[in-house]
Design an enzyme around this catalytic site. Sequence first.
Site, PDB file in Angstrom:
ATOM      1  N   ARG A  49      36.747  19.081 -12.278  1.00 53.26           N
ATOM      2  CA  ARG A  49      36.952  20.560 -11.551  1.00 53.26           C
ATOM      3  C   ARG A  49      37.877  20.453 -10.391  1.00 53.26           C
ATOM      4  O   ARG A  49      37.890  19.182 -10.292  1.00 53.26           O
ATOM      5  CB  ARG A  49      35.385  21.078 -11.629  1.00 53.26           C
ATOM      6  CG  ARG A  49      34.849  20.091 -10.756  1.00 53.26           C
ATOM      7  CD  ARG A  49      34.066  20.925 -10.098  1.00 53.26           C
ATOM      8  NE  ARG A  49      34.617  21.379  -8.520  1.00 53.26           N
ATOM      9  CZ  ARG A  49      34.697  21.102  -7.361  1.00 53.26           C
ATOM     10  NH1 ARG A  49      34.904  19.707  -7.437  1.00 53.26           N
ATOM     11  NH2 ARG A  49      35.620  21.798  -6.769  1.00 53.26           N
ATOM     12  N   GLY A  50      38.024  21.777  -9.667  1.00 57.78           N
ATOM     13  CA  GLY A  50      38.579  21.848  -8.540  1.00 57.78           C
ATOM     14  C   GLY A  50      40.147  21.626  -9.424  1.00 57.78           C
ATOM     15  O   GLY A  50      40.914  21.361 -10.357  1.00 57.78           O
ATOM     16  N   ALA A  51      41.261  22.890  -8.743  1.00 59.60           N
ATOM     17  CA  ALA A  51      42.832  22.772  -8.742  1.00 59.60           C
ATOM     18  C   ALA A  51      43.466  21.732  -8.657  1.00 59.60           C
ATOM     19  O   ALA A  51      44.091  21.741 -10.484  1.00 59.60           O
ATOM     20  CB  ALA A  51      42.830  24.204  -8.118  1.00 59.60           C
ATOM     21  N   GLN A 197      28.912  22.697  -5.942  1.00 61.39           N
ATOM     22  CA  GLN A 197      29.717  22.002  -5.722  1.00 61.39           C
ATOM     23  C   GLN A 197      29.699  21.436  -4.065  1.00 61.39           C
ATOM     24  O   GLN A 197      29.913  20.412  -3.915  1.00 61.39           O
ATOM     25  CB  GLN A 197      30.659  22.697  -5.831  1.00 61.39           C
ATOM     26  CG  GLN A 197      31.327  22.600  -7.380  1.00 61.39           C
ATOM     27  CD  GLN A 197      30.932  24.588  -7.489  1.00 61.39           C
ATOM     28  OE1 GLN A 197      29.699  25.275  -7.308  1.00 61.39           O
ATOM     29  NE2 GLN A 197      31.438  25.159  -8.272  1.00 61.39           N
ATOM     30  N   ASP A 238      42.635  27.567  -5.552  1.00 59.34           N
ATOM     31  CA  ASP A 238      43.286  28.031  -6.969  1.00 59.34           C
ATOM     32  C   ASP A 238      44.556  28.518  -7.194  1.00 59.34           C
ATOM     33  O   ASP A 238      44.181  27.684  -8.567  1.00 59.34           O
ATOM     34  CB  ASP A 238      41.443  27.597  -7.950  1.00 59.34           C
ATOM     35  CG  ASP A 238      39.803  27.151  -7.817  1.00 59.34           C
ATOM     36  OD1 ASP A 238      39.310  27.538  -6.509  1.00 59.34           O
ATOM     37  OD2 ASP A 238      40.176  26.762  -8.933  1.00 59.34           O
ATOM     38  N   ASN A 247      40.144  31.088  -4.424  1.00 62.91           N
ATOM     39  CA  ASN A 247      38.817  30.672  -4.042  1.00 62.91           C
ATOM     40  C   ASN A 247      37.926  30.169  -4.834  1.00 62.91           C
ATOM     41  O   ASN A 247      37.417  31.286  -5.213  1.00 62.91           O
ATOM     42  CB  ASN A 247      39.186  29.831  -2.725  1.00 62.91           C
ATOM     43  CG  ASN A 247      38.702  28.044  -2.797  1.00 62.91           C
ATOM     44  OD1 ASN A 247      38.907  27.269  -3.802  1.00 62.91           O
ATOM     45  ND2 ASN A 247      38.082  28.358  -1.905  1.00 62.91           N
TER      46      ASN A 247
HETATM   47  O1  MRU Z   1      34.570  26.194 -10.473  1.00 61.24           O
HETATM   48  P1  MRU Z   1      34.963  24.736  -9.567  1.00 61.24           P
HETATM   49  O2  MRU Z   1      33.763  23.691  -8.882  1.00 61.24           O
HETATM   50  O3  MRU Z   1      36.655  24.132 -10.316  1.00 61.24           O
HETATM   51  O4  MRU Z   1      36.400  25.870  -8.348  1.00 61.24           O
HETATM   52  C1  MRU Z   1      36.760  25.014  -7.266  1.00 61.24           C
HETATM   53  C2  MRU Z   1      37.509  25.326  -6.284  1.00 61.24           C
HETATM   54  O5  MRU Z   1      37.228  26.237  -6.252  1.00 61.24           O
HETATM   55  C3  MRU Z   1      38.390  24.203  -4.866  1.00 61.24           C
HETATM   56  O6  MRU Z   1      37.177  25.564  -3.767  1.00 61.24           O
HETATM   57  C4  MRU Z   1      39.529  24.768  -5.379  1.00 61.24           C
HETATM   58  O7  MRU Z   1      40.002  24.134  -6.845  1.00 61.24           O
HETATM   59  C5  MRU Z   1      40.063  23.579  -4.326  1.00 61.24           C
HETATM   60  S1  MRU Z   1      40.207  22.242  -4.721  1.00 61.24           S
HETATM   61  C6  MRU Z   1      41.347  21.069  -4.022  1.00 61.24           C
END
Ligand code: MRU
Length: 347
Positions: A49-51, A197, A238, A247
């Site tokens: 996960r995470g963009a 998270q 994201d 985000n």
């Molecule tokens: O649902 P997730 O855990 O994938 O959400 C992730 C986020 O919102 C992060 O803040 C975002 O992807 C930035 S990661 C560098």
Amino acid sequence: MKALETISWDKDTRSVLLIDQTKLPLSYRIIRCRTVDRLITAIRRLEVRGAPALGIAGAYGVALAAFTIRERDFHHYFHLLESAALEIGNARPTAVNLSWGVLRVLAKIRLAGSIEEVRVVALKEAQRVADEDAAACHSLGDYGAALLPETCTVLTHCNAGALACREWGTALGVVRSAIESGKNISVIACETRPLLQGARLTAWELKRDEIPVTVIPDSAAAHMMRKGEIDCVIVGADRITRDAVFNKVGTYMHAVCAKSHDIPFYVAAPFSTYDRVHTEQEIEIEERERDEVAHFSGHTTIPDGVPVRNVAFDATPISLITALINERGVILPASGWVELAEKRRII
Ligand code: MRU
């Protein structure tokens, strides 16, 4: 600091390796994805996960498809590859990096003339996506670090750290770079309901690097700002359109609070997160299962039959953002904002 590698390609088994982010902080486990279906499941379950990490997963996913599709006719092979790529790109809707990573590899393999060539080119490009992400995080980390005072308490939301990228991180990349440059930084991590998270992942990776971190309930952020305990907010993103930053849900709330307390609100994200095509209204915000909100620690917390909206992201208007930090510099909202940045080729 020992580098974490969140996602990588195992050349011996031609599979994608991931740190299972659903098990942290209780256990550190590596998942091996040998098939595209398993990778898609990992994306949907938030095992990865995470963009930026999703961008890399998308890119490796196309390489994985290229190696696992068993079809000898080139045209049919390519058709199957494109359908697999589409499915990977659609596994989650909000982070633009996922489809960006997929499209980047697809664009490269279009000129390949044989199945073998597709495989070689796809893997090479996916590895380039991963390497570039690591370089981008270090570079934006350095640009962001320069914005912070010598001593600073940073509030962050969700996890925009090494675990959300290949390594280093975006928001936490800024923190790591600032510490490396000798600054005295501590982090307040919002726990980030419902999947925690912030509490599970941000706290885990900062503790691992011995960076001071304190976890607070999301709803305590306004209080801490009012008490003068937060010097700035840094989050990842994201998707960044010309009018909004998408985000993890809760980000908008922090931005409104930061504005009303005159606290700088920074967004750290590489170019793979910029969406120059769409505007806020056109973006789908992922809504996830009821159970993620209605259960906590094995217990039901909401009466049966009561509806839940598990909105996973929100959009923060650009006007609430002090600066966008990316691998080529810092964009300030004054004087034309994104348009100006485009003209100067900052984005
Ligand atoms: O649902 P997730 O855990 O994938 O959400 C992730 C986020 O919102 C992060 O803040 C975002 O992807 C930035 S990661 C560098």
